[in-house]
Scaffold this active site. Structure first.
Site, short mmCIF file in Angstrom:
data_model
loop_
_atom_site.label_atom_id
_atom_site.label_comp_id
_atom_site.label_asym_id
_atom_site.label_seq_id
_atom_site.Cartn_x
_atom_site.Cartn_y
_atom_site.Cartn_z
N CYS A 212 0.86 -1.19 0.00
CA CYS A 212 0.00 0.00 0.00
C CYS A 212 0.89 1.23 0.00
O CYS A 212 2.05 1.16 -0.42
CB CYS A 212 -0.99 -0.02 1.17
SG CYS A 212 -0.24 0.07 2.81
N ARG B 253 -3.46 -0.57 5.40
CA ARG B 253 -4.02 -1.66 4.60
C ARG B 253 -3.11 -2.87 4.45
O ARG B 253 -3.53 -4.01 4.68
CB ARG B 253 -4.41 -1.14 3.20
CG ARG B 253 -5.56 -0.15 3.22
CD ARG B 253 -5.68 0.59 1.91
NE ARG B 253 -4.55 1.50 1.73
CZ ARG B 253 -4.33 2.23 0.62
NH1 ARG B 253 -5.17 2.12 -0.40
NH2 ARG B 253 -3.31 3.04 0.56
N ASP C 241 -8.40 3.88 1.02
CA ASP C 241 -7.42 4.23 2.06
C ASP C 241 -8.17 4.71 3.30
O ASP C 241 -8.86 5.73 3.26
CB ASP C 241 -6.52 5.35 1.51
CG ASP C 241 -5.36 5.66 2.45
OD1 ASP C 241 -5.41 5.21 3.61
OD2 ASP C 241 -4.43 6.33 2.01
#
Ligand code: 4NP
Length: 155
Positions: free
Chosen positions: A3, A9, A119
């Site tokens: 990420c 994440r 996100d």
């Protein structure tokens, strides 16, 4: 699992994939990284740790690192959380970029209209719950497919 910051994440994706692979008897090594360098050495975000632990997954020992071109030597598959991460990693990887190893994590969820794991960094806990579910569904499907390719039992 890649990420941007490697604190929200991708550490979740690492923890979820590892847990599900273990459950399915799928032997593999999983790691995660970020395309950015701001959070190198930091543990996962408290809300990622919280949603993981609510699902009996401990990611508190993970530490952020930056994605590197040699990751293409060290791993068979590299999954990106969103299209921006893929684009940035392509720049970092240069001539090490191998399209046969790179994919968006959510590509495996054919029925899903968005290919990006959102996100959650600037939002609240609900975002982390949504991200957990998305990553979890994708990881489960990938493990089933990889296990089938290896002719092994699945869940
Ligand atoms: P991640 O989330 O890419 O899922 O780890 C982010 C973490 C940090 C920042 C952005 C996204 N940041 O701007 O510092």
């Amino acid at each position: 699992m890649v990420c941007l910051g490697n604190i929200c994440r991708s550490p979740l994706a690492e923890g979820i994939f590892s847990a599900k692979a273990k459950e399915a008897g799928f032997d593999c090594r999983v790691d995660s990284a970020g395309t950015g360098n701001w959070h190198i050495g930091e543990p996962p975000h408290p809300l990622s740790r919280r949603v993981a632990s609510m699902n009996n997954i401990d990611i508190s020992h993970l530490r952020a690192r930056q994605f590197s071109p040699v990751d293409f030597d060290n791993f068979d598959y590299i999954y990106f959380m969103d299209r921006e991460n893929l684009k940035d990693a392509k720049k970092i990887a240069g001539n090490k970029w191998d399209p046969s190893k790179a994919a968006l994590l959510l590509d495996v969820l054919e029925e899903h209209d968005t290919k990006d794991v959102p996100d959650p960094y600037f939002g609240g806990f609900e975002g982390y719950i949504e991200v957990f579910e998305l990553i979890s569904n994708a990881c489960e499907k990938i493990i089933i497919e990889l296990n089938m390719a290896n002719n092994k039992a699945t869940f």
